[in-house]
Design a protein around this motif. Structure first.
Motif, PDB file in Angstrom:
ATOM      1  N   ARG A 147      -2.550  12.428  -6.570  1.00  0.00           N
ATOM      2  CA  ARG A 147      -3.200  11.768  -5.433  1.00  0.00           C
ATOM      3  C   ARG A 147      -4.662  11.447  -5.730  1.00  0.00           C
ATOM      4  O   ARG A 147      -5.574  11.843  -5.011  1.00  0.00           O
ATOM      5  CB  ARG A 147      -3.070  12.627  -4.177  1.00  0.00           C
TER       6      ARG A 147
ATOM      7  N   SER B 262      -7.881   9.092  -6.105  1.00  0.00           N
ATOM      8  CA  SER B 262      -8.481   7.877  -5.553  1.00  0.00           C
ATOM      9  C   SER B 262      -9.279   7.126  -6.610  1.00  0.00           C
ATOM     10  O   SER B 262      -9.282   5.900  -6.650  1.00  0.00           O
ATOM     11  CB  SER B 262      -9.385   8.216  -4.357  1.00  0.00           C
TER      12      SER B 262
ATOM     13  N   ALA C   9      -1.951   8.038  -8.835  1.00  0.00           N
ATOM     14  CA  ALA C   9      -2.824   7.474  -7.816  1.00  0.00           C
ATOM     15  C   ALA C   9      -2.419   7.905  -6.412  1.00  0.00           C
ATOM     16  O   ALA C   9      -1.240   8.116  -6.117  1.00  0.00           O
ATOM     17  CB  ALA C   9      -2.798   5.942  -7.911  1.00  0.00           C
TER      18      ALA C   9
ATOM     19  N   ASP D  18      -1.426   6.914  -3.093  1.00  0.00           N
ATOM     20  CA  ASP D  18      -0.741   5.671  -2.749  1.00  0.00           C
ATOM     21  C   ASP D  18      -0.137   5.788  -1.352  1.00  0.00           C
ATOM     22  O   ASP D  18       0.687   6.674  -1.100  1.00  0.00           O
ATOM     23  CB  ASP D  18       0.365   5.395  -3.778  1.00  0.00           C
TER      24      ASP D  18
ATOM     25  N   ILE E  23       9.148   7.398  -4.594  1.00  0.00           N
ATOM     26  CA  ILE E  23       8.424   6.136  -4.728  1.00  0.00           C
ATOM     27  C   ILE E  23       8.846   5.350  -5.969  1.00  0.00           C
ATOM     28  O   ILE E  23       8.835   4.119  -5.969  1.00  0.00           O
ATOM     29  CB  ILE E  23       6.894   6.381  -4.703  1.00  0.00           C
TER      30      ILE E  23
ATOM     31  N   ALA F 189       4.683   0.014  -7.061  1.00  0.00           N
ATOM     32  CA  ALA F 189       3.519   0.710  -6.498  1.00  0.00           C
ATOM     33  C   ALA F 189       2.724   1.388  -7.608  1.00  0.00           C
ATOM     34  O   ALA F 189       3.267   1.757  -8.648  1.00  0.00           O
ATOM     35  CB  ALA F 189       3.969   1.735  -5.463  1.00  0.00           C
ATOM     36  N   SER F 190       1.449   1.574  -7.375  1.00  0.00           N
ATOM     37  CA  SER F 190       0.588   2.177  -8.399  1.00  0.00           C
ATOM     38  C   SER F 190       1.048   3.588  -8.766  1.00  0.00           C
ATOM     39  O   SER F 190       1.064   3.953  -9.946  1.00  0.00           O
ATOM     40  CB  SER F 190      -0.865   2.203  -7.917  1.00  0.00           C
ATOM     41  N   ALA F 191       1.448   4.387  -7.775  1.00  0.00           N
ATOM     42  CA  ALA F 191       1.904   5.743  -8.065  1.00  0.00           C
ATOM     43  C   ALA F 191       3.196   5.725  -8.877  1.00  0.00           C
ATOM     44  O   ALA F 191       3.392   6.552  -9.775  1.00  0.00           O
ATOM     45  CB  ALA F 191       2.106   6.526  -6.766  1.00  0.00           C
TER      46      ALA F 191
ATOM     47  N   ASP G 136       2.388   5.075 -12.388  1.00  0.00           N
ATOM     48  CA  ASP G 136       1.781   6.266 -12.993  1.00  0.00           C
ATOM     49  C   ASP G 136       2.854   7.287 -13.379  1.00  0.00           C
ATOM     50  O   ASP G 136       2.796   7.888 -14.460  1.00  0.00           O
ATOM     51  CB  ASP G 136       0.781   6.906 -12.038  1.00  0.00           C
TER      52      ASP G 136
END
Length: 283
Positions: free
Chosen positions: A186, A188, A219, A221, A234, A241-243, A246
């Motif tokens: 998580r 930012s 990230a 998200d 996710i 999505a960015s997460a 990742d």
């Protein structure tokens, strides 16, 4: 070119020393850092790469892997597996996301030696991910202690970093683990994750002589919460999505981590030792 050579060399080395699945125990400090969601998303990412993945769920309950993905067998199936009454494919049903899930609470594994529990790690899976529940003294279970790597999940927050350090300290003294993988969840800002990791690595190295290797970062998200509301991970629900990106990056890099010796000897080294010589079970 260098990356291709490295990948080929790592692949050859693993072929020469392969003794079964790569086993990674995932744990963390405080509740809420995202260990379970990390396990599920990494499993989904690895399965999407075509890998055979087994998830062992030690953290049963409302927020467990079994509850998150749904449709898995009861925890009692692990005893039938260890008794030889059913096979691993029956005890660990394959989820629609492509990975198998075995519910193995500490209570259902009580009374078995490390060697007997090791049968769960000797199947055809390329990767075994254990959502590890720590004992009251901060130690791993006899099953999770057979992992090649211990991944500690934390967040960019003073309390989370402190509790991650405490968790590693207890695991170090309980199992003589000299290296941990740390995933910052998580995030930012990448700079904040880098600073948190460097500070944690410095303190662990100075006071415990531990080596802390980065597992990556994920990230923060908003689609993560939405995926949970939908009862999905996710990586599956929002793959762009960015997460999700990742998690796929972490999963891909995990396949090329150096294969380290397990904390406890594996089943082949313990066969014949018997229950009397096994490590005592924790309460």
């Amino acid at each position: 070119m260098d990356k291709a050579v490295t990948d080929q060399a790592e692949g050859l080395r693993r072929l020469l020393v392969k003794s079964g699945s790569r086993v990674v125990a995932v744990t963390g400090g405080p509740i809420g850092v995202g260990c379970t969601s990390t396990v599920v998303n990494l499993a989904a990412a690895l399965a999407s790469f075509g890998k055979d993945v087994l998830v062992i769920d030690e953290c049963l309950g409302r927020n467990s892997v079994s509850a998150m993905v749904g449709g898995v067998g009861s925890a009692g199936s692990v005893r039938a597996l260890l008794a030889g009454e059913i096979g691993l494919d029956q005890a660990a049903p394959r989820h629609e996301l492509g990975f198998s899930v075995l519910a193995a609470s500490h209570e259902n594994c009580a009374g078995y030696s490390a060697a007997e529990l090791g049968v769960m790690l000797t199947g055809p899976a390329d990767v075994v991910l254990i959502d590890a529940r720590l004992e009251r003294n901060g130690a791993l279970s006899l099953l999770a202690a057979q992992a090649h790597d211990v991944m500690v999940v934390t967040r960019v927050a003073a309390q989370a970093i402190t509790e991650a350090y405490v968790a590693m300290k207890r695991l170090h003294y309980a199992h003589a683990i000299a290296q941990f993988r740390v995933l910052i969840n998580r995030v930012s800002r990448q700079a904040d994750a880098h600073t948190a990791f460097e500070n944690l690595a410095e303190v662990a190295g100075r006071y415990l002589m531990l080596s802390i290797a980065p597992a990556g970062c994920v990230a923060a998200d908003p689609l993560m919460e939405r995926s949970l509301e939908l009862g999905r991970c996710i990586v599956d629900a929002f793959p762009s999505a960015s997460a999700a990106r990742d998690y796929r990056r972490v999963a891909a890099e995990m396949l090329y981590w150096p294969m380290r010796a397990a904390t406890l000897p594996r089943r082949s080294a313990l066969v014949g030792a018997g229950r009397a010589a096994s490590t005592p079970q924790h309460a």
